[in-house]
Design a protein around this motif. Sequence first.
Motif, PDB file in Angstrom:
ATOM      1  N   TRP A   1       0.861  -1.191   0.000  1.00 20.43           N
ATOM      2  CA  TRP A   1       0.000   0.000   0.000  1.00 20.43           C
ATOM      3  C   TRP A   1       0.894   1.237   0.000  1.00 20.43           C
ATOM      4  O   TRP A   1       1.684   1.429   0.922  1.00 20.43           O
ATOM      5  CB  TRP A   1      -0.909  -0.011   1.224  1.00 20.43           C
ATOM      6  CG  TRP A   1      -1.843   1.157   1.306  1.00 20.43           C
ATOM      7  CD1 TRP A   1      -3.040   1.303   0.676  1.00 20.43           C
ATOM      8  CD2 TRP A   1      -1.663   2.351   2.095  1.00 20.43           C
ATOM      9  NE1 TRP A   1      -3.617   2.503   1.011  1.00 20.43           N
ATOM     10  CE2 TRP A   1      -2.801   3.165   1.870  1.00 20.43           C
ATOM     11  CE3 TRP A   1      -0.654   2.802   2.950  1.00 20.43           C
ATOM     12  CZ2 TRP A   1      -2.951   4.405   2.490  1.00 20.43           C
ATOM     13  CZ3 TRP A   1      -0.802   4.046   3.548  1.00 20.43           C
ATOM     14  CH2 TRP A   1      -1.931   4.833   3.322  1.00 20.43           C
ATOM     15  N   LYS A   2       0.797   2.031  -1.054  1.00 19.05           N
ATOM     16  CA  LYS A   2       1.573   3.271  -1.174  1.00 19.05           C
ATOM     17  C   LYS A   2       3.060   3.025  -0.877  1.00 19.05           C
ATOM     18  O   LYS A   2       3.707   3.794  -0.159  1.00 19.05           O
ATOM     19  CB  LYS A   2       1.008   4.356  -0.249  1.00 19.05           C
ATOM     20  CG  LYS A   2      -0.395   4.817  -0.631  1.00 19.05           C
ATOM     21  CD  LYS A   2      -0.855   5.975   0.235  1.00 19.05           C
ATOM     22  CE  LYS A   2      -2.266   6.436  -0.140  1.00 19.05           C
ATOM     23  NZ  LYS A   2      -2.363   6.981  -1.497  1.00 19.05           N
ATOM     24  N   GLY A   3       3.596   1.954  -1.436  1.00 18.06           N
ATOM     25  CA  GLY A   3       5.004   1.629  -1.289  1.00 18.06           C
ATOM     26  C   GLY A   3       5.367   0.911  -0.008  1.00 18.06           C
ATOM     27  O   GLY A   3       6.506   0.461   0.151  1.00 18.06           O
ATOM     28  N   ARG A   4       4.415   0.777   0.909  1.00 18.25           N
ATOM     29  CA  ARG A   4       4.671   0.089   2.176  1.00 18.25           C
ATOM     30  C   ARG A   4       4.285  -1.385   2.047  1.00 18.25           C
ATOM     31  O   ARG A   4       3.306  -1.709   1.381  1.00 18.25           O
ATOM     32  CB  ARG A   4       3.860   0.736   3.302  1.00 18.25           C
ATOM     33  CG  ARG A   4       4.228   2.182   3.578  1.00 18.25           C
ATOM     34  CD  ARG A   4       3.094   2.900   4.295  1.00 18.25           C
ATOM     35  NE  ARG A   4       3.461   4.264   4.664  1.00 18.25           N
ATOM     36  CZ  ARG A   4       3.367   5.306   3.861  1.00 18.25           C
ATOM     37  NH1 ARG A   4       2.938   5.148   2.603  1.00 18.25           N
ATOM     38  NH2 ARG A   4       3.699   6.519   4.280  1.00 18.25           N
ATOM     39  N   THR A   5       5.013  -2.236   2.709  1.00 17.51           N
ATOM     40  CA  THR A   5       4.661  -3.649   2.773  1.00 17.51           C
ATOM     41  C   THR A   5       4.043  -3.932   4.130  1.00 17.51           C
ATOM     42  O   THR A   5       4.672  -3.691   5.172  1.00 17.51           O
ATOM     43  CB  THR A   5       5.902  -4.539   2.574  1.00 17.51           C
ATOM     44  OG1 THR A   5       6.463  -4.269   1.293  1.00 17.51           O
ATOM     45  CG2 THR A   5       5.519  -6.012   2.660  1.00 17.51           C
ATOM     46  N   VAL A   6       2.809  -4.419   4.110  1.00 17.53           N
ATOM     47  CA  VAL A   6       2.075  -4.699   5.338  1.00 17.53           C
ATOM     48  C   VAL A   6       1.996  -6.211   5.524  1.00 17.53           C
ATOM     49  O   VAL A   6       1.430  -6.928   4.692  1.00 17.53           O
ATOM     50  CB  VAL A   6       0.651  -4.104   5.278  1.00 17.53           C
ATOM     51  CG1 VAL A   6      -0.108  -4.394   6.575  1.00 17.53           C
ATOM     52  CG2 VAL A   6       0.708  -2.604   5.012  1.00 17.53           C
ATOM     53  N   ALA A   7       2.577  -6.703   6.618  1.00 20.31           N
ATOM     54  CA  ALA A   7       2.516  -8.127   6.937  1.00 20.31           C
ATOM     55  C   ALA A   7       1.211  -8.422   7.676  1.00 20.31           C
ATOM     56  O   ALA A   7       0.808  -7.663   8.571  1.00 20.31           O
ATOM     57  CB  ALA A   7       3.713  -8.522   7.795  1.00 20.31           C
ATOM     58  N   TRP A   8       0.547  -9.528   7.287  1.00 18.12           N
ATOM     59  CA  TRP A   8      -0.731  -9.855   7.922  1.00 18.12           C
ATOM     60  C   TRP A   8      -0.963 -11.354   7.867  1.00 18.12           C
ATOM     61  O   TRP A   8      -0.254 -12.093   7.193  1.00 18.12           O
ATOM     62  CB  TRP A   8      -1.887  -9.094   7.276  1.00 18.12           C
ATOM     63  CG  TRP A   8      -2.211  -9.488   5.855  1.00 18.12           C
ATOM     64  CD1 TRP A   8      -1.563  -9.080   4.719  1.00 18.12           C
ATOM     65  CD2 TRP A   8      -3.256 -10.368   5.432  1.00 18.12           C
ATOM     66  NE1 TRP A   8      -2.146  -9.644   3.614  1.00 18.12           N
ATOM     67  CE2 TRP A   8      -3.188 -10.443   4.012  1.00 18.12           C
ATOM     68  CE3 TRP A   8      -4.243 -11.094   6.098  1.00 18.12           C
ATOM     69  CZ2 TRP A   8      -4.075 -11.212   3.272  1.00 18.12           C
ATOM     70  CZ3 TRP A   8      -5.122 -11.868   5.358  1.00 18.12           C
ATOM     71  CH2 TRP A   8      -5.042 -11.912   3.955  1.00 18.12           C
TER      72      TRP A   8
ATOM     73  N   PRO B   1       2.702  -0.525   9.228  1.00 16.45           N
ATOM     74  CA  PRO B   1       3.997  -0.114   8.676  1.00 16.45           C
ATOM     75  C   PRO B   1       4.806   0.626   9.744  1.00 16.45           C
ATOM     76  O   PRO B   1       4.272   1.455  10.482  1.00 16.45           O
ATOM     77  CB  PRO B   1       3.615   0.815   7.529  1.00 16.45           C
ATOM     78  CG  PRO B   1       2.256   0.349   7.114  1.00 16.45           C
ATOM     79  CD  PRO B   1       1.582  -0.073   8.393  1.00 16.45           C
ATOM     80  N   GLY B   2       6.084   0.280   9.817  1.00 14.74           N
ATOM     81  CA  GLY B   2       6.933   0.833  10.863  1.00 14.74           C
ATOM     82  C   GLY B   2       7.032  -0.055  12.079  1.00 14.74           C
ATOM     83  O   GLY B   2       7.796   0.246  13.006  1.00 14.74           O
TER      84      GLY B   2
END
Length: 281
Positions: free
Chosen positions: A12-19, A60-61
């Motif tokens: 999402w918008k260059g971020r990788t979200v782990a789920w 993210p972060g």
Amino acid sequence: MASSALTQTVTWKGRTVAWDRFGEGPPLVLLHGTPWSSALWRPIAEALASRFTVYLWDMPGYGASSKLPGHAVDLGVQGLLFANLLEHWGLQRPHIVAHDFGGAVALRARLLHGARYRSLCLVDVVAVGSWGSPFFTLVKQHAEVFAQLPAAVHRSVVEAYVRGASHRGLREDDLAMLVEPWVDDDGRAAFYRQIAQADERFTAEVEPEYGSIDEPVHIVWGADDTWIPVDRAHRLQAAIPHASLSVIDGAGHLIQLDAPAALAVELTRWTQRAAEGSARP
């Protein structure tokens, strides 16, 4: 569960979200806060998975999600992301259980970005001003200085900070679980970055609208939370007039570790009522 690792990602918008997603039943999403990750919710998630399809994710972060220095990680970004994540998952009215910053993220997604919930449970959340421990405030004012600490000193700082969120005291394995994401080079920078970007304007923006929330809402708080004292729970309940409130004795801000059995009972009772449609509207 054989492993606590999140197994899926979305960009999402260059971020990788782990789920991750597991269990069977109505959808239920757990939101972590700061400086935590979805790992803090994992034991409760596994218990709830007997009755719900449970979704875990790292903002993210945080945790296993990307920590790129050019990406904002403030509550405004996280709230917008969460609303988009619900769309990605195809969830229109999931049950929500949120802790700490996760509460502000869920509330912003609901009030600003069109998300709707079947029910909302807020656990020791960031939602009403003022918030932030004295250490949090100090770091926010001097984040660039703290970011230059040697690795060993940084680890000691994070460990001391995290220990302060517990009322009963942390086991060494729990402390390691909470601290490890922040001790490598990326994590060290991300730790101070997320504090530097914290701003009460993100809760002040939505706080006047809490009375418009019409989903069933339940508030759970540790009686001995020194990070966000229990008076905030009563103020939040007053702002959401139909909300119910449970205060758990012997628990601090890390209620998942201070009083896991009491919290599990509370969430089981609430989610069962909410799933059956018997929670107060």
